[in-house]
Design a protein around this motif. Sequence first.
Motif, PDB file in Angstrom:
ATOM      1  N   VAL A  49      38.872  43.261  44.372  1.00 34.26           N
ATOM      2  CA  VAL A  49      39.233  44.447  45.144  1.00 34.26           C
ATOM      3  C   VAL A  49      40.713  44.361  45.481  1.00 34.26           C
ATOM      4  N   SER A  50      41.408  45.433  45.233  1.00 31.93           N
ATOM      5  CA  SER A  50      42.840  45.470  45.508  1.00 31.93           C
ATOM      6  C   SER A  50      43.085  45.818  46.970  1.00 31.93           C
ATOM      7  N   ALA A  51      44.119  45.232  47.552  1.00 29.08           N
ATOM      8  CA  ALA A  51      44.501  45.549  48.923  1.00 29.08           C
ATOM      9  C   ALA A  51      45.310  46.840  48.974  1.00 29.08           C
ATOM     10  N   ASP A  52      45.730  47.332  47.828  1.00 25.23           N
ATOM     11  CA  ASP A  52      46.519  48.558  47.742  1.00 25.23           C
ATOM     12  C   ASP A  52      45.612  49.773  47.938  1.00 25.23           C
ATOM     13  N   PRO A  53      45.840  50.562  48.979  1.00 26.04           N
ATOM     14  CA  PRO A  53      44.975  51.725  49.226  1.00 26.04           C
ATOM     15  C   PRO A  53      44.939  52.696  48.048  1.00 26.04           C
ATOM     16  N   GLN A  54      46.068  52.904  47.375  1.00 23.76           N
ATOM     17  CA  GLN A  54      46.094  53.832  46.238  1.00 23.76           C
ATOM     18  C   GLN A  54      45.236  53.301  45.088  1.00 23.76           C
ATOM     19  N   ALA A  55      45.248  51.976  44.876  1.00 24.61           N
ATOM     20  CA  ALA A  55      44.412  51.384  43.827  1.00 24.61           C
ATOM     21  C   ALA A  55      42.934  51.549  44.169  1.00 24.61           C
ATOM     22  N   GLN A  56      42.605  51.390  45.460  1.00 27.86           N
ATOM     23  CA  GLN A  56      41.205  51.573  45.868  1.00 27.86           C
ATOM     24  C   GLN A  56      40.773  53.023  45.699  1.00 27.86           C
ATOM     25  N   ILE A  57      41.642  53.944  46.082  1.00 27.95           N
ATOM     26  CA  ILE A  57      41.325  55.365  45.917  1.00 27.95           C
ATOM     27  C   ILE A  57      41.128  55.683  44.446  1.00 27.95           C
ATOM     28  N   SER A  58      41.993  55.157  43.598  1.00 23.35           N
ATOM     29  CA  SER A  58      41.879  55.376  42.157  1.00 23.35           C
ATOM     30  C   SER A  58      40.565  54.809  41.618  1.00 23.35           C
ATOM     31  N   ALA A  59      40.198  53.597  42.048  1.00 19.41           N
ATOM     32  CA  ALA A  59      38.937  52.988  41.597  1.00 19.41           C
ATOM     33  C   ALA A  59      37.738  53.808  42.068  1.00 19.41           C
ATOM     34  N   LEU A  60      37.778  54.272  43.317  1.00 20.95           N
ATOM     35  CA  LEU A  60      36.678  55.096  43.824  1.00 20.95           C
ATOM     36  C   LEU A  60      36.589  56.422  43.073  1.00 20.95           C
ATOM     37  N   ARG A  61      37.724  57.024  42.761  1.00 21.19           N
ATOM     38  CA  ARG A  61      37.729  58.283  41.988  1.00 21.19           C
ATOM     39  C   ARG A  61      37.145  58.067  40.593  1.00 21.19           C
ATOM     40  N   GLN A  62      37.487  56.932  39.961  1.00 20.04           N
ATOM     41  CA  GLN A  62      36.922  56.632  38.642  1.00 20.04           C
ATOM     42  C   GLN A  62      35.413  56.469  38.719  1.00 20.04           C
ATOM     43  N   GLN A  63      34.922  55.796  39.767  1.00 19.31           N
ATOM     44  CA  GLN A  63      33.479  55.610  39.934  1.00 19.31           C
ATOM     45  C   GLN A  63      32.793  56.947  40.175  1.00 19.31           C
ATOM     46  N   ILE A  64      33.402  57.785  41.000  1.00 16.66           N
ATOM     47  CA  ILE A  64      32.838  59.116  41.256  1.00 16.66           C
ATOM     48  C   ILE A  64      32.799  59.922  39.969  1.00 16.66           C
ATOM     49  N   SER A  65      33.858  59.854  39.187  1.00 17.07           N
ATOM     50  CA  SER A  65      33.924  60.574  37.915  1.00 17.07           C
ATOM     51  C   SER A  65      32.827  60.100  36.963  1.00 17.07           C
ATOM     52  N   ALA A  66      32.625  58.780  36.879  1.00 20.35           N
ATOM     53  CA  ALA A  66      31.570  58.233  36.011  1.00 20.35           C
ATOM     54  C   ALA A  66      30.193  58.672  36.497  1.00 20.35           C
ATOM     55  N   ASP A  67      29.978  58.658  37.821  1.00 18.57           N
ATOM     56  CA  ASP A  67      28.694  59.100  38.379  1.00 18.57           C
ATOM     57  C   ASP A  67      28.448  60.576  38.089  1.00 18.57           C
ATOM     58  N   LEU A  68      29.498  61.400  38.219  1.00 15.66           N
ATOM     59  CA  LEU A  68      29.351  62.832  37.944  1.00 15.66           C
ATOM     60  C   LEU A  68      29.047  63.082  36.467  1.00 15.66           C
ATOM     61  N   ALA A  69      29.672  62.314  35.578  1.00 17.03           N
ATOM     62  CA  ALA A  69      29.411  62.467  34.144  1.00 17.03           C
ATOM     63  C   ALA A  69      27.962  62.112  33.828  1.00 17.03           C
TER      64      ALA A  69
END
Length: 175
Positions: A49-69
Amino acid sequence: MGCLSGFAPLPLLLALAGAATPALMLPLQAQDLVGCQLVDGQLSCVPGVSADPQAQISALRQQISADLAQESAVQQQIDGLQQLVLQGEAVQGQVLQAAAVADLLAALPPQAFHWYRRTPGASQWLLISGASGPTYVLQPQDVSSEVMVVVTVSTPEGGANRQASTPLGPVRPTP
């Protein structure tokens, strides 16, 4: 600050230190990051897990995108089942085929198909024992009966969506 013992939330420490302005507090509120916490004044994150908030947001967005697909693919299967039809002739010995638009049925396991028959005058449909998969060969016991197939698809919520074909029949004997 000698009155503080043990762990105190970062915003409280900053307020006590005189840095209570929101502009200064915002970047330092890292203990609220998913998978990270403040331990002895150091930011500690779960491995991977990255301590960078932008990296976490990006990872969460990718997971949401995969779940939506994935949800979209399941929904397409469900939508395709709404156009379920039986192909074939209602004659003993003939093969009936369950068909849907875009052939979404090919991706379903055989146990998703449930074949039923209803004899003349009966009010209930009876499950045809041993019949599974998208095809069914009409049997002598099907003569004079109607036949249909019900396909069941699991939903992302853990439920099931069922779609029945239009009944076919009455089944005629072999000429």
